[in-house]
Design an enzyme around this catalytic site. Structure first.
Site, PDB file in Angstrom:
ATOM      1  N   SER A 129      45.564   8.033 -41.061  1.00 52.54           N
ATOM      2  CA  SER A 129      46.697   8.942 -41.224  1.00 52.54           C
ATOM      3  C   SER A 129      46.687   9.582 -42.603  1.00 52.54           C
ATOM      4  CB  SER A 129      47.986   8.131 -41.047  1.00 52.54           C
ATOM      5  OG  SER A 129      49.093   8.886 -41.482  1.00 52.54           O
ATOM      6  N   TYR A 153      53.408   0.214 -43.224  1.00 54.68           N
ATOM      7  CA  TYR A 153      52.646   0.952 -42.202  1.00 54.68           C
ATOM      8  C   TYR A 153      51.432   1.622 -42.849  1.00 54.68           C
ATOM      9  CZ  TYR A 153      51.194   4.910 -39.344  1.00 54.68           C
ATOM     10  OH  TYR A 153      50.433   5.829 -38.671  1.00 54.68           O
ATOM     11  N   LYS A 157      47.024   1.179 -42.517  1.00 56.46           N
ATOM     12  CA  LYS A 157      45.976   2.206 -42.343  1.00 56.46           C
ATOM     13  C   LYS A 157      44.942   2.090 -43.455  1.00 56.46           C
ATOM     14  CE  LYS A 157      47.614   4.037 -38.650  1.00 56.46           C
ATOM     15  NZ  LYS A 157      46.956   3.635 -37.402  1.00 56.46           N
TER      16      LYS A 157
HETATM   17  P1  NAD Z   1      52.083   5.730 -29.829  1.00 60.32           P
HETATM   18  O1  NAD Z   1      53.027   4.672 -30.232  1.00 60.32           O
HETATM   19  O2  NAD Z   1      52.536   6.748 -28.860  1.00 60.32           O
HETATM   20  O3  NAD Z   1      50.719   5.082 -29.279  1.00 60.32           O
HETATM   21  C1  NAD Z   1      50.238   3.836 -29.731  1.00 60.32           C
HETATM   22  C2  NAD Z   1      49.988   2.986 -28.498  1.00 60.32           C
HETATM   23  O4  NAD Z   1      49.475   1.716 -28.902  1.00 60.32           O
HETATM   24  C3  NAD Z   1      51.274   2.740 -27.690  1.00 60.32           C
HETATM   25  O5  NAD Z   1      51.021   3.093 -26.350  1.00 60.32           O
HETATM   26  C4  NAD Z   1      51.508   1.234 -27.848  1.00 60.32           C
HETATM   27  O6  NAD Z   1      52.110   0.687 -26.690  1.00 60.32           O
HETATM   28  C5  NAD Z   1      50.095   0.728 -28.084  1.00 60.32           C
HETATM   29  N1  NAD Z   1      50.025  -0.538 -28.840  1.00 60.32           N
HETATM   30  C6  NAD Z   1      50.640  -0.859 -30.014  1.00 60.32           C
HETATM   31  N2  NAD Z   1      50.295  -2.092 -30.396  1.00 60.32           N
HETATM   32  C7  NAD Z   1      49.437  -2.574 -29.465  1.00 60.32           C
HETATM   33  C8  NAD Z   1      48.730  -3.794 -29.306  1.00 60.32           C
HETATM   34  N3  NAD Z   1      48.853  -4.814 -30.173  1.00 60.32           N
HETATM   35  N4  NAD Z   1      47.936  -3.952 -28.229  1.00 60.32           N
HETATM   36  C9  NAD Z   1      47.810  -2.943 -27.321  1.00 60.32           C
HETATM   37  N5  NAD Z   1      48.455  -1.773 -27.416  1.00 60.32           N
HETATM   38  C10 NAD Z   1      49.248  -1.591 -28.479  1.00 60.32           C
HETATM   39  O7  NAD Z   1      51.550   6.431 -31.171  1.00 60.32           O
HETATM   40  P2  NAD Z   1      50.671   7.735 -31.378  1.00 60.32           P
HETATM   41  O8  NAD Z   1      51.510   8.751 -32.046  1.00 60.32           O
HETATM   42  O9  NAD Z   1      49.950   8.083 -30.130  1.00 60.32           O
HETATM   43  O10 NAD Z   1      49.656   7.187 -32.472  1.00 60.32           O
HETATM   44  C11 NAD Z   1      48.374   6.675 -32.146  1.00 60.32           C
HETATM   45  C12 NAD Z   1      47.709   6.191 -33.414  1.00 60.32           C
HETATM   46  O11 NAD Z   1      47.642   7.265 -34.340  1.00 60.32           O
HETATM   47  C13 NAD Z   1      48.474   5.070 -34.115  1.00 60.32           C
HETATM   48  O12 NAD Z   1      47.524   4.167 -34.657  1.00 60.32           O
HETATM   49  C14 NAD Z   1      49.204   5.790 -35.224  1.00 60.32           C
HETATM   50  O13 NAD Z   1      49.461   4.963 -36.317  1.00 60.32           O
HETATM   51  C15 NAD Z   1      48.197   6.889 -35.575  1.00 60.32           C
HETATM   52  N6  NAD Z   1      48.838   8.072 -36.206  1.00 60.32           N
HETATM   53  C16 NAD Z   1      49.885   8.683 -35.584  1.00 60.32           C
HETATM   54  C17 NAD Z   1      50.497   9.772 -36.190  1.00 60.32           C
HETATM   55  C18 NAD Z   1      51.687  10.442 -35.548  1.00 60.32           C
HETATM   56  O14 NAD Z   1      52.446  11.121 -36.253  1.00 60.32           O
HETATM   57  N7  NAD Z   1      51.897  10.344 -34.253  1.00 60.32           N
HETATM   58  C19 NAD Z   1      50.021  10.235 -37.430  1.00 60.32           C
HETATM   59  C20 NAD Z   1      48.944   9.588 -38.019  1.00 60.32           C
HETATM   60  C21 NAD Z   1      48.345   8.493 -37.394  1.00 60.32           C
END
Ligand code: NAD
Ligand code: UDP
Length: 348
Positions: A129, A153, A157
């Site tokens: 991120s 958080y 990362k």
């Molecule tokens: P999201 O919460 O929609 O998706 C993450 C998924 O991981 C969810 O479906 C959740 O149920 C699953 N999950 C969490 N812990 C788990 C575990 N221990 N075992 C199995 N499944 C698990 O989030 P997103 O926005 O799709 O983000 C995806 C990734 O991208 C994440 O790692 C997040 O930190 C990173 N990210 C997101 C953003 C953003 O703004 N959306 C920005 C930068 C990075």
């Protein structure tokens, strides 16, 4: 049959869009997700949108920290690469529950890497991120900027990036791409899949969307005294479909024999303020978004946007969509699914 990709967190927001893109690109895709912040309906919708490619998607409700379940999966199927989205991502919650975040995100990743190594699958794309840039001393952010984190958080990362670098140093058979996402927004243009966070949204656009459909009365604007075009914070918003395509580009790059452990920004290179984003959404939706002005949110940076040069040059990837398309598609999703994948919350 194309390559077989394991997608952790594939039922989530970015994961579901990426899985669809992979299926349409001819990949076989196996999703694991514990559904902690997602719904299995997202998987059904992806199958529907993937049409004739739907049989190439399988889903397992598995928690990454269930190592025996991971072992079983890797023993029964051979994966060419893993895209690792699974993780908790709410900054505020991470401040109150740091151990939960370290356990879920870091322990989960360590188990995944251990099981991958044990089964000879050493190609990984990881969701990092822009949060690792903290409050950058200048913009645009290039991948060689110093990294730091302002909350647990962000530290997950940062630590996972470092773990991946160490793992590669210890064994050069690994090929790892760390993707630093900027601010993913929007939805698939069909409006059938999109972001559906559980609880109160932390991020700007899911909150704006819930105001537009009448689920919340107003948007609180955090900070109106920044040194920006209108005093509100500036970010690099990127259409989730562009972001999903960035993952296909990363998978292609993993085939490059010269790649080791590399980091790429995925953004558009353009900064947009909170008020500019709200105006674009109002225009796309025809809805007025009432605003409440408030002080700065702790830990927020003033201006963050990406340098996209490295991704353009080395991944041959560039975002195609601007904020108009992001807001148009987000509104399509919101108006078709005002309560996301679920049913309305009971009145209180
Ligand atoms: P999201 O919460 O929609 O998706 C993450 C998924 O991981 C969810 O479906 C959740 O149920 C699953 N999950 C969490 N812990 C788990 C575990 N221990 N075992 C199995 N499944 C698990 O989030 P997103 O926005 O799709 O983000 C995806 C990734 O991208 C994440 O790692 C997040 O930190 C990173 N990210 C997101 C953003 C953003 O703004 N959306 C920005 C930068 C990075
Ligand atoms: N923001 C806001 N109100 C909200 C949520 C976010 O004003 O309810 C602002 C926030 O201060 C920042 C921008 O919108 O300037 C993007 O915030 P978000 O949490 O979506 O992304 P991040 O700050 O993690 O880049």
């Amino acid at each position: 049959m194309g390559e077989k990709i394991l997608v952790s967190g594939g039922a989530g927001y970015i994961g579901s869009h990426t899985v669809l893109q992979l299926l349409l690109g001819g990949y076989e895709t196996v999703v694991i997700d514990n559904l902690d912040n997602s719904s299995v309906v997202a998987i059904d919708r992806v199958r529907f949108l993937a049409a004739q490619y739907a049989p190439n998607l399988s889903f397992h409700q598995v928690d990454l920290r269930d190592k025996p379940a991971l072992e079983k999966l890797f023993a029964s199927e051979k994966f060419d690469a893993v895209i690792h989205f699974a993780g908790l991502k709410a900054v505020g919650e991470s401040v109150h529950k740091p151990l939960l975040y370290y356990d879920n995100n870091i322990i989960g990743t360590i188990y995944l890497l251990e099981v991958m190594a044990a089964h000879g699958c050493k190609k990984l794309v990881f969701s990092s991120s822009a949060t690792v840039y903290g409050w950058p001393k200048e913009v645009p952010c290039t991948e060689d900027f110093p990294i730091n984190a302002l909350n647990p958080y962000g530290r997950t990362k940062l630590f996972i990036e470092e773990i991946c670098r160490d793992v590669y140093q210890s064994d050069s058979e690994w090929k790892v791409i760390l993707l630093r996402y900027f601010n993913p927004v929007g939805a698939h243009p069909s409006g059938d899949i999109g972001e559906d966070p559980h609880g109160t949204p932390n991020n700007l656009m899911p909150f704006v969307q819930q105001v537009a459909v009448g689920r919340r009365p107003a948007l609180t604007v955090f900070g109106t005294d920044y040194n920006t075009v209108d005093g509100t914070g500036v970010r690099d918003y990127i259409h989730v479909v562009d972001l999903a395509e960035g993952h296909s580009a990363a998978l292609r790059k993993l085939a490059d024999p010269s790649i080791g452990c590399e980091v790429y920004n995925l953004g558009t290179g353009k900064g947009t303020s909170v008020l500019e984003m709200v105006a674009a959404f109002e225009k796309a939706s025809g809805k007025k978004i009432p605003l409440v002005k408030a002080g700065r949110r702790a830990g927020d940076a003033e201006i963050v946007y990406a340098s996209t040069d490295k991704a353009e040059r080395e991944l041959n990837w560039k975002a195609k969509y601007g904020i108009e398309e992001m807001c148009r598609d987000q509104w399509k999703w919101a108006s078709k699914n005002p309560y996301g994948y679920g049913s309305p919350e009971p009145a209180t």
